[in-house]
Design a protein around this motif. Structure first.
Motif, PDB file in Angstrom:
ATOM      1  N   LEU A  94       0.847  -1.359   0.240  1.00 44.47           N
ATOM      2  CA  LEU A  94      -0.222   0.083   0.084  1.00 44.47           C
ATOM      3  C   LEU A  94       1.004   1.154   0.058  1.00 44.47           C
ATOM      4  CD1 LEU A  94      -2.935   0.523   0.214  1.00 44.47           C
ATOM      5  CD2 LEU A  94      -2.646   1.116   2.617  1.00 44.47           C
ATOM      6  N   ARG A  95       0.662   2.132  -0.996  1.00 47.50           N
ATOM      7  CA  ARG A  95       1.626   3.172  -1.184  1.00 47.50           C
ATOM      8  C   ARG A  95       0.827   4.579  -0.871  1.00 47.50           C
ATOM      9  NH1 ARG A  95       3.146   1.046  -6.576  1.00 47.50           N
ATOM     10  NH2 ARG A  95       0.713   0.531  -6.474  1.00 47.50           N
ATOM     11  N   VAL A  96       1.226   5.314  -0.151  1.00 48.02           N
ATOM     12  CA  VAL A  96       0.331   6.510   0.184  1.00 48.02           C
ATOM     13  C   VAL A  96       0.915   7.630   0.372  1.00 48.02           C
ATOM     14  CG1 VAL A  96      -1.274   7.593   2.167  1.00 48.02           C
ATOM     15  CG2 VAL A  96      -1.447   5.080   1.742  1.00 48.02           C
ATOM     16  N   ALA A  97       0.646   8.875  -0.389  1.00 45.69           N
ATOM     17  CA  ALA A  97       1.318  10.352  -0.249  1.00 45.69           C
ATOM     18  C   ALA A  97       0.332  11.122   0.470  1.00 45.69           C
ATOM     19  CB  ALA A  97       1.622  10.554  -1.804  1.00 45.69           C
ATOM     20  N   THR A  98       0.798  12.124   1.130  1.00 45.65           N
ATOM     21  CA  THR A  98       0.280  13.265   1.917  1.00 45.65           C
ATOM     22  C   THR A  98       0.858  14.516   1.588  1.00 45.65           C
ATOM     23  OG1 THR A  98       1.791  12.775   3.972  1.00 45.65           O
ATOM     24  CG2 THR A  98      -0.512  11.572   3.509  1.00 45.65           C
ATOM     25  N   SER A  99       0.285  15.442   1.827  1.00 46.64           N
ATOM     26  CA  SER A  99       0.882  16.824   1.803  1.00 46.64           C
ATOM     27  C   SER A  99       1.270  17.332   3.213  1.00 46.64           C
ATOM     28  CB  SER A  99       0.032  17.784   1.146  1.00 46.64           C
ATOM     29  OG  SER A  99      -1.349  18.017   1.622  1.00 46.64           O
ATOM     30  N   THR A 100       0.480  16.964   4.175  1.00 44.59           N
ATOM     31  CA  THR A 100       0.627  17.155   5.780  1.00 44.59           C
ATOM     32  C   THR A 100       0.951  16.212   6.508  1.00 44.59           C
ATOM     33  OG1 THR A 100      -0.940  19.162   5.205  1.00 44.59           O
ATOM     34  CG2 THR A 100      -0.305  18.873   7.304  1.00 44.59           C
ATOM     35  N   HIS A 101       2.278  15.420   6.636  1.00 48.48           N
ATOM     36  CA  HIS A 101       2.238  14.190   7.295  1.00 48.48           C
ATOM     37  C   HIS A 101       2.174  14.284   8.717  1.00 48.48           C
ATOM     38  CE1 HIS A 101       6.243  16.170   7.805  1.00 48.48           C
ATOM     39  NE2 HIS A 101       6.530  15.402   9.005  1.00 48.48           N
ATOM     40  N   ILE A 102       2.075  15.622   9.469  1.00 46.34           N
ATOM     41  CA  ILE A 102       2.109  15.302  10.763  1.00 46.34           C
ATOM     42  C   ILE A 102       0.763  14.992  11.350  1.00 46.34           C
ATOM     43  CG2 ILE A 102       3.855  16.903  10.829  1.00 46.34           C
ATOM     44  CD1 ILE A 102       1.817  19.117  11.834  1.00 46.34           C
ATOM     45  N   ILE A 103      -0.491  15.074  10.427  1.00 46.15           N
ATOM     46  CA  ILE A 103      -1.706  14.824  10.776  1.00 46.15           C
ATOM     47  C   ILE A 103      -1.905  13.344  10.903  1.00 46.15           C
ATOM     48  CG2 ILE A 103      -4.148  14.901  10.144  1.00 46.15           C
ATOM     49  CD1 ILE A 103      -3.662  17.588   8.900  1.00 46.15           C
ATOM     50  N   TRP A 104      -1.188  12.700  10.014  1.00 47.76           N
ATOM     51  CA  TRP A 104      -1.548  11.262   9.788  1.00 47.76           C
ATOM     52  C   TRP A 104      -0.546  10.046  10.335  1.00 47.76           C
ATOM     53  CZ3 TRP A 104      -6.010  11.920   7.850  1.00 47.76           C
ATOM     54  CH2 TRP A 104      -6.203  13.367   6.960  1.00 47.76           C
ATOM     55  N   GLU A 105       0.313  10.489  11.104  1.00 47.26           N
ATOM     56  CA  GLU A 105       1.445   9.708  11.844  1.00 47.26           C
ATOM     57  C   GLU A 105       0.657   8.689  12.785  1.00 47.26           C
ATOM     58  OE1 GLU A 105       4.407  11.994  13.223  1.00 47.26           O
ATOM     59  OE2 GLU A 105       5.561  12.288  11.435  1.00 47.26           O
ATOM     60  N   LYS A 106      -0.053   9.157  13.669  1.00 48.89           N
ATOM     61  CA  LYS A 106      -0.918   8.315  14.446  1.00 48.89           C
ATOM     62  C   LYS A 106      -1.736   7.230  13.730  1.00 48.89           C
ATOM     63  CE  LYS A 106      -3.293   7.885  18.970  1.00 48.89           C
ATOM     64  NZ  LYS A 106      -4.120   6.744  18.313  1.00 48.89           N
ATOM     65  N   PRO A 107      -2.661   7.589  12.989  1.00 46.83           N
ATOM     66  CA  PRO A 107      -3.636   6.724  12.083  1.00 46.83           C
ATOM     67  C   PRO A 107      -2.875   5.664  11.328  1.00 46.83           C
ATOM     68  CG  PRO A 107      -3.991   8.804  11.349  1.00 46.83           C
ATOM     69  CD  PRO A 107      -3.002   9.005  12.654  1.00 46.83           C
ATOM     70  N   PHE A 108      -1.788   6.306  10.705  1.00 50.93           N
ATOM     71  CA  PHE A 108      -0.996   5.293   9.917  1.00 50.93           C
ATOM     72  C   PHE A 108      -0.075   4.074  10.723  1.00 50.93           C
ATOM     73  CE2 PHE A 108       0.121   8.496   6.093  1.00 50.93           C
ATOM     74  CZ  PHE A 108      -1.176   8.407   5.556  1.00 50.93           C
ATOM     75  N   ALA A 109       0.290   4.778  11.869  1.00 52.99           N
ATOM     76  CA  ALA A 109       0.829   3.810  12.938  1.00 52.99           C
ATOM     77  C   ALA A 109       0.043   2.684  13.248  1.00 52.99           C
ATOM     78  CB  ALA A 109       1.534   4.380  13.930  1.00 52.99           C
ATOM     79  N   ASP A 110      -1.321   3.268  13.687  1.00 55.97           N
ATOM     80  CA  ASP A 110      -2.405   2.363  14.079  1.00 55.97           C
ATOM     81  C   ASP A 110      -2.756   1.251  12.949  1.00 55.97           C
ATOM     82  OD1 ASP A 110      -2.392   3.836  16.575  1.00 55.97           O
ATOM     83  OD2 ASP A 110      -4.269   4.575  16.145  1.00 55.97           O
ATOM     84  N   TYR A 111      -2.874   1.714  11.724  1.00 57.73           N
ATOM     85  CA  TYR A 111      -3.117   0.836  10.703  1.00 57.73           C
ATOM     86  C   TYR A 111      -2.017  -0.196  10.375  1.00 57.73           C
ATOM     87  CZ  TYR A 111      -3.742  -0.852   6.207  1.00 57.73           C
ATOM     88  OH  TYR A 111      -3.677  -1.895   4.782  1.00 57.73           O
ATOM     89  N   ILE A 112      -0.664   0.257  10.402  1.00 59.39           N
ATOM     90  CA  ILE A 112       0.390  -0.588  10.154  1.00 59.39           C
ATOM     91  C   ILE A 112       0.141  -1.720  11.403  1.00 59.39           C
ATOM     92  CG2 ILE A 112       2.765  -0.677  10.222  1.00 59.39           C
ATOM     93  CD1 ILE A 112       2.718   1.879   8.904  1.00 59.39           C
ATOM     94  N   CYS A 113       0.301  -1.423  12.532  1.00 59.50           N
ATOM     95  CA  CYS A 113       0.385  -2.252  13.649  1.00 59.50           C
ATOM     96  C   CYS A 113      -1.052  -3.326  13.489  1.00 59.50           C
ATOM     97  CB  CYS A 113       0.130  -1.525  15.006  1.00 59.50           C
ATOM     98  SG  CYS A 113       1.688  -0.696  15.413  1.00 59.50           S
ATOM     99  N   LYS A 114      -2.122  -2.925  13.079  1.00 55.72           N
ATOM    100  CA  LYS A 114      -3.135  -3.871  12.795  1.00 55.72           C
ATOM    101  C   LYS A 114      -3.056  -4.624  11.667  1.00 55.72           C
ATOM    102  CE  LYS A 114      -6.666  -1.013  15.580  1.00 55.72           C
ATOM    103  NZ  LYS A 114      -7.588  -0.168  15.359  1.00 55.72           N
TER     104      LYS A 114
END
Length: 303
Positions: A94-114
């Motif tokens: 899964l490849r994801v790009a963002t323009s404001t990465h600081i918003i997405w660090e926690k949800p991305f980490a939660d997704y990766i762990c799950k």
């Protein structure tokens, strides 16, 4: 009646040439002729008219062909879909790009762990890169403000519809005691801004213009250096409520703006001409549910 007989019949009905069809099917003409004869015996009707060495589909054959073609086409479609799914499952990425990465660090980490079986990759893109199809093409999803991408090329889903803007100041700044502030009140303050090219920098410039002043930018930086400079009391910054909850800005005070009230609409984009993989659909639904949860609403209350 066997499935292989139906495939032989369909091929012969479309070519009406025994020798050429047999060669296409990699069997001998007598074997093909015998298979069609057995099919006709099973059905109790002839499907072809044979005149000398020529063979022609008759009325019964044409009637039967319509049903056989429909059935075999559906089977082929099902086979292709399963093969495609199997290919995705063999290469779970899964490849994801963002323009404001600081918003997405926690949800991305939660997704990766799950979903540890999914190879997850992330990259931040500038505004210029967002508009370059060569840069965006490798990504399953792009997350940015809803005006940053050409909507005609993408399907989208709003994740945060009302991410309100505010000032970021240190705890003992004169503004720190305020519950709400007009951006115009900060027109004489030194600002630490994101570098030009960030989507959030475009948003900052737009809000200052709407507030009627040219900001005094004392430094341009990335997200981490911006946060460090504000903590060092070098200047104040503009963020959104969701951005202020990031680890970068912990320990700083967020003051919502009373005006201008333009909110950031954080949106998930994916290309219209590309079918989402099963794991991409799971990721899309995960983010949707994540930001619809009570915990997320507590971080990002509507204004």
């Amino acid at each position: 009646m066997k499935l292989l007989q139906l495939y032989y019949f369909k091929a012969l009905a479309e070519r009406e040439h025994l020798t050429a069809t047999a060669a296409e099917l990699y069997i001998s003409p007598p074997s093909l002729s015998a298979a069609i004869s057995r099919l006709e015996t099973d059905l109790g009707v002839p499907l072809f008219d044979r005149v000398g060495r020529n063979i022609r589909l008759n009325d019964k054959g044409r009637q039967f062909y319509d049903h056989v073609k429909l059935a075999l086409d559906e089977l082929d479609k099902g086979f292709d879909e399963l093969q495609s799914t199997a290919a995705w499952n063999r290469n779970l990425s899964l490849r994801v790009a963002t323009s404001t990465h600081i918003i997405w660090e926690k949800p991305f980490a939660d997704y990766i762990c799950k979903h540890p079986h999914v190879a997850f990759s992330h990259r931040s893109l500038s505004l210029d890169q967002l508009l370059d199809s060569a840069e965006t093409s490798p990504y399953d999803f792009i997350i940015t403000h809803f005006t940053d991408l050409p909507s005609a090329e993408y399907d989208s889903r709003v994740l945060i519809p009302d991410d309100c803007p505010g000032l970021i100041v240190w705890q003992h700044h004169p503004f720190a005691s305020l519950d709400r502030i007009s951006l115009a009140q900060a027109k004489d303050e030194p600002f630490v801004a994101l570098s030009k090219g960030f989507s959030m920098r475009k948003y900052f410039d737009l809000l200052c213009k709407k507030a009627g002043f040219q900001p005094k930018v004392v430094a341009e930086a990335d997200y981490s250096l911006r946060a460090r400079l504000v903590k060092n009391e070098y200047g104040i910054a503009l963020s959104t409520r969701t951005g202020a909850e990031s680890i970068y800005l912990s320990g700083l005070k967020f003051i919502p703006l009373s005006e201008p009230v333009d909110t950031r609409v954080q949106t998930l984009f994916w290309r219209k001409d590309r079918k989402l993989s099963p794991q991409a659909e799971v990721f899309r639904d995960f983010l949707t549910e994540y930001f619809a949860s009570p915990a997320a609403e507590a971080l990002n209350p509507s204004i």
